[in-house]
Design a protein around this motif. Structure first.
Motif: not given
Length: 486
Positions: A367-393
Motif C-alpha cells: 500500500p503506497t501513499i505519494l505526496a509532492g507530485a508535480e501538477p499534471g504529472s502522470e501519477i495524478l492524471t493516469e489510472e494506476v489501478f493499484g494500491p497507490v494513493l496521492t495526496i494534494q492540498t
C-alpha cells in the motif's frame, strides 16, 4: 476439467447449451502464488460465430416469454448462486486474488441480487400512455436481440451479472466473453444457469483473449447490443469495430476519482474513507485514488491516513485477517510498479510503501501513499489501478473543485464535509457520474450508473438498463378508423 479449491470446473466454452472444446488453450495463473491453475479453452472467430448463431436461434423463444416467465427462471439462477456461494467465492479468490471475506459477505450476494433485482424490475417496467389530439401513444420495451458482454478481471462475476441480469430480463440472449485473467466463475455460472432451466442458447460463454475471442464479437453483424467494461484505449478499438454495424454501446471505463476533504469534515470519517480506497488492492474503477485535502487539516489528515494504512494486513486473500491481497497478474504488477517508479523519479515522495512487498514477494505491492507530485504529472492524471494513493492540498472551495475536476475521467467523486450547504454546492459542480457525500460505494441498483468524460458512455441501472437493452417502441392508436369495410 480442472479442480480449484476443491471445486471442479469445466474449462470448455458453453455454447448452445453444451460444452464446446477448442484446440488452442491459454494458461490460468493465480495471483496468490502465481500457481498454474489449469489450461482454459481459447476461443476465436469460429467459437464467436457459433455462440452468436446459438443466441440468435433461441432469441425468438426467449423474447416471446413474458417478463414473469423469464423472471421465474432468473430467480432460480439466483437461488443456484446462493447455493454455490462458497464455491464461487473460493474459486474467484483463487482466480483473481480478491479477498475471500469480501466475496463471501458482499460480492457473491450481489451476484445473486443482480438476477433477482432485474427479474423483479422487468415485471413492473411500464410507461404511462400519452395522449395527443385524441390519439393514444403506448410505449413498450421490446427485446433487442443478442447482447455481447465483455467483462474485466477485478470483479468478474459481479460485473458480468450486472449486465447479464438486465439483458436476460429484457428478453435478450447473451454471449459473454469473460476476462482471460479470471475466467473460472463464468464457467460455473453457465452450469448454474443450465441447472436452473435457462433454455439452451440463451446464455453462452466464449473464453479467450480480447484480440482473439473478444474482437470477433465486437464486429459481429449478429450482435444487437454490446456492453464493455475496461480501459479507454480498448473501448476505442471496440467502438470502431462495432460502428459499421451501428451497434449501440454501453461502456464503463477508467477512473481517476477524487476524495475531496474539507476542513469542516468529520476527520475520523474522512480517514476511514481514505483508507477504504485500498480495497481490492486498489483495483477498483470507482476508487478515489486522488486525496485532495484542505490545507488547515492536511497535516493531521495525512499523518492519520498513513498510520492507518500502515496497519493494513497484506497477505494471502484467503485469510480472513488479510486486508490487501495481490495484484492480478505479473503484467499488471509491472505496470503499477512503473507508475510509482516514474513518480518517485519525477520528485514525488513516498509517505508509505513505494514498491513491492519484499517480505511477501510475488505479486504483492505495498500500500503506497505519494505526496509532492508535480501538477499534471502522470501519477495524478493516469489510472494506476493499484494500491497507490496521492495526496494534494487546496486552499479554498473553488480550488478544491478545480483540482477535483482536473481530469479527463469522470466516473465518481467523493466529498467529505460537515456543511450541508457546501455539500449541495460542491456536489453540483463535480464532473462525475456518481458523487458520494460523506460515504462511499453506496448505490441502489435502480439508480443510474456510468461515467462522464473518458469514463464511459451511457447509464445502466433500473430503467436506464432497459433503455439500453431494449428497443423502446412507441405505438400510436387513432381514435377513428375502427369500422371495417362492408
Amino acid at each position: 476439467m480442472i479442480e480449484v479449491e476443491g471445486v471442479k470446473i469445466d474449462t470448455r466454452h458453453w455454447i448452445g447449451g453444451e460444452r464446446v472444446p477448442s484446440v488452442r488453450k491459454f494458461p490460468d495463473i493465480s495471483p496468490i502464488d502465481e500457481a498454474h491453475l489449469g489450461d482454459i479453452d481459447a476461443g476465436g472467430a469460429a467459437e464467436a460465430d457459433r455462440a452468436v448463431a446459438a443466441a440468435r436461434a433461441t432469441f425468438p423463444e426467449w423474447a416471446g416469454k413474458t417478463a414473469a416467465e423469464r423472471g421465474a427462471i432468473l430467480r432460480r439462477v439466483a437461488d443456484g448462486i446462493d447455493e454455490r456461494r462458497e464455491d464461487l467465492a473460493r474459486v474467484e479468490t483463487r482466480d483473481n486474488g480478491s479477498l475471500l471475506r469480501s466475496h463471501r459477505r458482499g460480492v457473491m450476494p450481489r451476484v445473486a441480487m443482480n438476477f433477482r433485482f432485474f427479474a423483479d424490475y422487468a415485471e413492473t417496467l411500464a410507461h404511462p400512455d400519452l395522449e395527443v389530439r385524441g390519439h393514444r401513444e403506448r410505449i413498450t420495451y421490446d427485446p433487442a436481440g443478442v447482447t455481447a458482454i465483455i467483462t474485466p478481471w477485478n470483479a468478474p462475476l459481479m460485473l458480468a451479472t450486472w449486465r447479464i441480469g438486465p439483458a436476460l430480463a429484457a428478453g435478450n440472449t447473451v454471449v459473454l466473453k469473460p476476462p482471460e485473467w479470471a475466467p473460472l466463475t463464468a464457467s460455473l455460472l453457465a452450469d448454474i444457469a443450465h441447472e436452473a432451466g435457462l433454455p439452451a442458447g440463451v446464455f453462452n460463454v466464449v473464453q479467450g483473449t480480447g484480440a482473439e475471442a473478444g474482437a470477433p464479437l465486437t464486429r459481429h453483424p449478429g450482435i444487437s447490443r454490446l456492453s464493455f467494461t475496461g480501459s479507454v484505449p480498448t473501448a476505442g478499438v471496440i467502438a470502431a469495430a462495432a460502428a459499421p454495424n451501428i451497434v449501440p454501446l454501453s461502456f464503463e471505463l477508467g477512473g481517476k476519482s477524487p476524495l475531496l476533504v474539507f476542513a469542516d469534515c468529520d476527520l475520523d470519517l474522512a480517514v476511514d474513507l481514505a483508507v477504504e480506497q485500498f480495497d481490492n488492492a486498489g483495483q477498483v474503477c470507482l476508487g478515489a485514488c486522488r486525496l485532495l485535502v484542505q490545507e488547515g487539516i492536511a497535516e493531521e489528515f495525512t499523518a492519520r491516513v498513513v498510520e492507518r494504512a500502515r496497519a493494513l494486513v497484506q497477505g494471502d486473500p484467503r485469510d480472513e485477517k488479510t486486508d490487501v491481497g495481490a495484484l492480478v497478474s505479473r503484467q499488471h504488477f509491472e505496470r503499477v510498479s512503473g507508475f510509482v517508479e516514474r513518480a518517485l523519479t519525477g520528485g514525488a515522495k513516498a509517505l508509505l510503501g513505494g514498491g513491492p512487498n519484499t517480505g511477501l514477494g510475488g505479486l504483492y505491492y505495498s500500500p503506497t501513499i505519494l505526496a509532492g507530485a508535480e501538477p499534471g504529472s502522470e501519477i495524478l492524471t493516469e489510472e494506476v489501478f493499484g494500491p497507490v494513493l496521492t495526496i494534494q492540498t487546496f486552499k479554498d472551495e473553488d480550488q478544491g473543485v478545480r483540482m477535483a475536476n482536473d481530469t479527463r475521467f469522470g466516473l465518481a467523486a467523493t466529498l467529505v464535509t460537515g456543511d450541508p450547504e457546501r455539500a449541495e454546492r460542491v456536489s453540483a459542480r463535480l464532473n462525475a457520474g456518481t458523487v458520494w457525500v460523506n460515504c462511499f460505494f453506496v448505490r441502489d441498483l435502480g439508480a443510474p450508473f456510468g461515467g462522464s468524460g473518458k469514463s464511459g458512455i451511457g447509464r445502466e441501472g433500473g430503467t436506464y438498463s432497459f433503455d439500453f437493452y431494449c428497443d423502446v417502441k412507441n405505438t400510436v392508436f387513432s381514435p377513428d378508423g375502427w369500422r371495417s369495410h362492408g
